[in-house]
Enzyme design. Structure first.
Site, PDB file in Angstrom:
ATOM      1  N   GLY A  36      -2.830  24.909   8.033  1.00  0.00           N
ATOM      2  CA  GLY A  36      -2.275  26.245   8.261  1.00  0.00           C
ATOM      3  C   GLY A  36      -1.064  26.504   7.387  1.00  0.00           C
ATOM      4  N   GLY A  38       2.638  28.741   6.432  1.00  0.00           N
ATOM      5  CA  GLY A  38       3.855  29.214   7.081  1.00  0.00           C
ATOM      6  C   GLY A  38       3.560  30.555   7.756  1.00  0.00           C
ATOM      7  CB  ILE A  80      13.496  23.478  -1.231  1.00  0.00           C
ATOM      8  CG1 ILE A  80      13.307  22.783   0.102  1.00  0.00           C
ATOM      9  CG2 ILE A  80      12.789  24.819  -1.258  1.00  0.00           C
ATOM     10  CD1 ILE A  80      14.099  23.441   1.223  1.00  0.00           C
ATOM     11  CE1 TYR A 168      14.701  26.828  12.372  1.00  0.00           C
ATOM     12  CE2 TYR A 168      15.082  27.654  14.597  1.00  0.00           C
ATOM     13  CZ  TYR A 168      14.635  27.851  13.302  1.00  0.00           C
ATOM     14  OH  TYR A 168      14.117  29.071  12.937  1.00  0.00           O
ATOM     15  CB  ILE A 198       8.255  36.174  14.106  1.00  0.00           C
ATOM     16  CG1 ILE A 198       9.724  36.287  13.668  1.00  0.00           C
ATOM     17  CG2 ILE A 198       7.384  37.221  13.402  1.00  0.00           C
ATOM     18  CD1 ILE A 198      10.424  37.605  14.030  1.00  0.00           C
TER      19      ILE A 198
HETATM   20  N1  NAD Z   1       8.626  32.326  12.871  1.00  0.00           N
HETATM   21  C1  NAD Z   1       9.659  32.625  13.645  1.00  0.00           C
HETATM   22  O1  NAD Z   1       9.522  32.943  14.831  1.00  0.00           O
HETATM   23  C2  NAD Z   1      11.044  32.562  13.066  1.00  0.00           C
HETATM   24  C3  NAD Z   1      12.122  33.042  13.828  1.00  0.00           C
HETATM   25  C4  NAD Z   1      13.406  32.930  13.326  1.00  0.00           C
HETATM   26  C5  NAD Z   1      13.617  32.443  12.045  1.00  0.00           C
HETATM   27  N2  NAD Z   1      12.545  32.008  11.311  1.00  0.00           N
HETATM   28  C6  NAD Z   1      12.800  31.455   9.983  1.00  0.00           C
HETATM   29  O2  NAD Z   1      11.950  32.044   9.029  1.00  0.00           O
HETATM   30  C7  NAD Z   1      11.574  31.071   8.050  1.00  0.00           C
HETATM   31  C8  NAD Z   1      10.067  31.023   7.941  1.00  0.00           C
HETATM   32  O3  NAD Z   1       9.567  30.666   9.213  1.00  0.00           O
HETATM   33  P1  NAD Z   1       8.028  30.354   9.429  1.00  0.00           P
HETATM   34  O4  NAD Z   1       7.759  30.637  10.867  1.00  0.00           O
HETATM   35  O5  NAD Z   1       7.180  30.958   8.383  1.00  0.00           O
HETATM   36  O6  NAD Z   1       8.065  28.767   9.256  1.00  0.00           O
HETATM   37  P2  NAD Z   1       6.833  27.777   9.121  1.00  0.00           P
HETATM   38  O7  NAD Z   1       7.228  26.506   9.797  1.00  0.00           O
HETATM   39  O8  NAD Z   1       5.589  28.434   9.549  1.00  0.00           O
HETATM   40  O9  NAD Z   1       6.760  27.550   7.538  1.00  0.00           O
HETATM   41  C9  NAD Z   1       7.763  26.820   6.851  1.00  0.00           C
HETATM   42  C10 NAD Z   1       7.217  26.397   5.496  1.00  0.00           C
HETATM   43  O10 NAD Z   1       8.193  25.577   4.830  1.00  0.00           O
HETATM   44  C11 NAD Z   1       7.471  24.676   4.021  1.00  0.00           C
HETATM   45  N3  NAD Z   1       8.284  23.530   3.649  1.00  0.00           N
HETATM   46  C12 NAD Z   1       8.671  22.492   4.408  1.00  0.00           C
HETATM   47  N4  NAD Z   1       9.342  21.604   3.664  1.00  0.00           N
HETATM   48  C13 NAD Z   1       9.397  22.094   2.418  1.00  0.00           C
HETATM   49  C14 NAD Z   1       9.952  21.622   1.196  1.00  0.00           C
HETATM   50  N5  NAD Z   1      10.589  20.442   1.120  1.00  0.00           N
HETATM   51  N6  NAD Z   1       9.825  22.394   0.098  1.00  0.00           N
HETATM   52  C15 NAD Z   1       9.176  23.566   0.152  1.00  0.00           C
HETATM   53  N7  NAD Z   1       8.615  24.059   1.282  1.00  0.00           N
HETATM   54  C16 NAD Z   1       8.728  23.312   2.394  1.00  0.00           C
HETATM   55  C17 NAD Z   1       6.294  24.245   4.889  1.00  0.00           C
HETATM   56  O11 NAD Z   1       5.237  23.694   4.102  1.00  0.00           O
HETATM   57  C18 NAD Z   1       5.937  25.549   5.578  1.00  0.00           C
HETATM   58  O12 NAD Z   1       4.868  26.196   4.933  1.00  0.00           O
HETATM   59  C19 NAD Z   1      12.217  29.761   8.490  1.00  0.00           C
HETATM   60  O13 NAD Z   1      13.409  29.562   7.781  1.00  0.00           O
HETATM   61  C20 NAD Z   1      12.523  29.976   9.948  1.00  0.00           C
HETATM   62  O14 NAD Z   1      13.638  29.249  10.368  1.00  0.00           O
HETATM   63  C21 NAD Z   1      11.269  32.059  11.787  1.00  0.00           C
HETATM   64  C1  THR Z   2      12.982  31.483  17.174  1.00  0.00           C
HETATM   65  C2  THR Z   2      12.559  30.803  15.905  1.00  0.00           C
HETATM   66  O1  THR Z   2      13.601  30.350  15.142  1.00  0.00           O
HETATM   67  C3  THR Z   2      11.364  29.906  15.945  1.00  0.00           C
HETATM   68  N1  THR Z   2      10.191  30.669  16.308  1.00  0.00           N
HETATM   69  C4  THR Z   2      11.511  28.761  16.920  1.00  0.00           C
HETATM   70  O2  THR Z   2      11.146  28.941  18.052  1.00  0.00           O
HETATM   71  O3  THR Z   2      11.974  27.723  16.546  1.00  0.00           O
END
Ligand code: NAD
Ligand code: THR
Length: 346
Positions: A36, A38, A80, A168, A198
Site C-alpha cells: 500500500g 502513503g 530522505i 511521533y 484524515i
Molecule cells: N494521515 C493522517 O491522518 C495524518 C494526520 C496528520 C498528519 N499527517 C502527516 O501527513 C504526512 C503523510 O501522512 P500519510 O498518512 O500519507 O503517511 P503514510 O504513513 O501513509 O505514508 C508515509 C510515507 O513515508 C514513506 N517513507 C518512510 N520512510 C521514508 C524514507 N526514509 N524516505 C522516504 N520516504 C519514506 C513511506 O514509504 C510512506 O509511503 C505525514 O507526515 C503525517 O505525519 C497525516
Molecule cells: C492524527 C495523525 O497524525 C495520524 N492519523 C495518526 O493517527 O497518527
C-alpha cells in the site's frame, strides 16, 4: 548566505516536482508499512498535477509504486536519509517546492522508536537543510498528535502547552519549531498545517491512532461488522482528505503577508467512534460495531485534542472546510458503492 558555513549531512525526501513553469516539489508520501501507498501523497500529487501540469510534479518514495501511480506522472526513488541524493534531485530538476510527507505515524512510531526518530527527526533535518540551501518553499505537515495530556483539549488553540508523549508527537513539535527557527533565522519559506485524523476512501492509513475511522468503512462494506480499537466515547478531530489536500494547496499558495504564523491548526469535524457508527447505521442499519480497545492507541488518543481551534487559519488565509460528518459518510459510501458497481460490471 546564512547557511554558508554549514556542513551538509546526509539525508533524504520523497515526493517531488520538476522546476518548469510553476515548479513544484512534493515530498515523500509513501510509507513503510507493508503493502500500500502513503495515505495522502498520491492524492496531493493528483491535485498539484491538475493545477501545475503532470510533468511539473515529481512523486518520490522508497517503495515501489503501483503501475497506475507509476504511469500517472514522474516518479523517482528517494530516501530522505540520503542527503546527497536529495540534493542531486533538487538540482537536476530545478525543484522549487518541497512537500515533505515521509514519516512514521503515531502507532507504528511507538512500535519502532529508533526508526521513527531517524525518519521523522534526522530526515526532517535533511529536508530543512536542502530547502534552505536551495531556496525552496517547504511544506511539512504536523498533527493533532503534536499536543499532549497537559494541552487544553477542548478546544486546542494554536499556541498552548505542547508536551506530547509519543515519539511521533515529539518529532512533530520538533519539526514545527525547527521550521519556524529556519524561517526566522535563514528566511526559509516554511509552511506547516496541523492535520486532524484524515479519512480517505481510495488510500489506506499508515499505522496511526485515527485509522479506525477509515477501516470502519472497509469492514462495514465487506462484512457488515467492525471491531473498533478505541473506546466508543473517544472524541478526536477528523477531516475528509479532499479538505486536507485543498488546505495544503491553499496555504502553499497563500501570499506570505497573509500568514501571521507559520504553523496553523486546521479543523473540520470532531466525532467519537460511536457517533461515526451511528451516522453509518442510518444508511446501513445492519452494521454491527464491537469494541476491543488497544491500550497503546487508546492512551495516545486520550492525550490528544478532542476539538481543534482553527480560527487563525480561517482569519488569515480564509480556510473553510466543506465536509462535516454527514457529507463525509455519504461521500465514502458513494465511493464504495461505485467501486462495487464497477467490480460487478467488470
Ligand atoms: N494521515 C493522517 O491522518 C495524518 C494526520 C496528520 C498528519 N499527517 C502527516 O501527513 C504526512 C503523510 O501522512 P500519510 O498518512 O500519507 O503517511 P503514510 O504513513 O501513509 O505514508 C508515509 C510515507 O513515508 C514513506 N517513507 C518512510 N520512510 C521514508 C524514507 N526514509 N524516505 C522516504 N520516504 C519514506 C513511506 O514509504 C510512506 O509511503 C505525514 O507526515 C503525517 O505525519 C497525516
Ligand atoms: C492524527 C495523525 O497524525 C495520524 N492519523 C495518526 O493517527 O497518527
Amino acid at each position: 548566505m546564512p547557511l554558508k558555513n554549514k556542513t551538509w549531512a546526509s539525508s533524504a525526501v520523497t515526493f517531488f516536482s520538476y522546476g518548469h513553469s510553476p515548479p513544484e516539489v512534493l515530498q515523500s508520501p509513501w510509507k513503510l508499512s507493508a503493502g500500500g501507498l502513503g495515505q495522502l501523497g498520491v492524492g496531493l500529487a493528483k491535485l498539484l498535477r491538475k493545477r501545475y501540469g503532470k510533468n511539473n510534479v515529481i512523486l518520490s518514495d522508497i517503495r515501489k509504486p503501483q503501475n497506475s501511480i507509476f504511469h500517472s506522472g514522474p516518479f523517482i526513488y528517494s530516501d530522505i536519509l540520503d542527503y546527497k541524493n536529495l540534493r542531486e534531485i533538487v538540482v537536476n530538476n530545478r525543484i522549487t517546492w518541497l512537500v515533505h510527507y515521509s514519516a512514521l505515524l503515531s502507532a507504528v512510531g511507538e512500535a519502532n522508536v529508533a526508526l521513527a526518530r531517524s525518519v521523522n527527526i534526522t530526515g526532517l533535518h535533511n529536508i530543512l537543510d536542502i530547502a534552505a540551501e536551495h531556496g525552496l518553499r517547504l511544506f511539512v505537515p504536523s498533527t493533532i498528535g503534536a499536543f499532549g495530556p497537559t494541552s487544553p483539549r477542548n478546544p486546542t488553540p494554536d499556541l498552548c502547552v505542547q508536551r506530547p508523549r509519543t515519539i511521533y508527537g515529539v518529532s512533530k513539535v520538533h519539526a514545527e519549531l525547527m521550521g519556524e527557527y529556519y524561517h526566522h533565522r535563514y528566511g526559509l519559506d516554511f509552511r506547516c498545517l496541523r492535520y486532524p485524523g484524515i479519512i480517505s476512501a481510495d488510500s489506506m492509513p499508515g499505522g496511526g491512532t485515527t485509522d479506525y475511522a477509515v477501516q470502519i468503512f472497509h469492514d462495514a462494506i465487506k462484512t457488515g461488522k467492525f471491531e473498533c480499537n478505541l473506546r466508543p466515547d473517544t472524541r478526536l478531530p477528523m477531516m475528509y482528505i479532499d479538505d486536507c489536500l485543498r488546505a495544503t494547496l491553499e496555504v502553499m499558495e497563500a501570499p506570505a503577508e497573509t500568514l501571521s504564523m507559520r504553523t496553523y491548526n486546521i479543523n473540520a469535524m470532531s466525532f467519537t467512534p460511536e457517533e461515526l457508527a451511528q451516522e453509518l447505521q442510518k444508511q446501513m442499519p445492519e452494521l454491527e460495531v464491537t469494541y476491543e480497545v488497544d491500550p497503546v492507541r487508546q492512551a495516545i488518543a486520550d492525550s490528544w485534542p478532542m476539538n481543534f481551534d482553527d480560527s487563525n487559519a480561517r482569519n488569515d488565509w480564509a480556510w473553510k472546510h466543506d465536509y462535516d460528518l454527514p457529507e463525509l459518510v455519504q461521500t465514502m459510501l458513494n465511493f464504495f458503492g461505485s467501486e462495487t458497481r464497477m467490480a460487478r460490471f467488470n
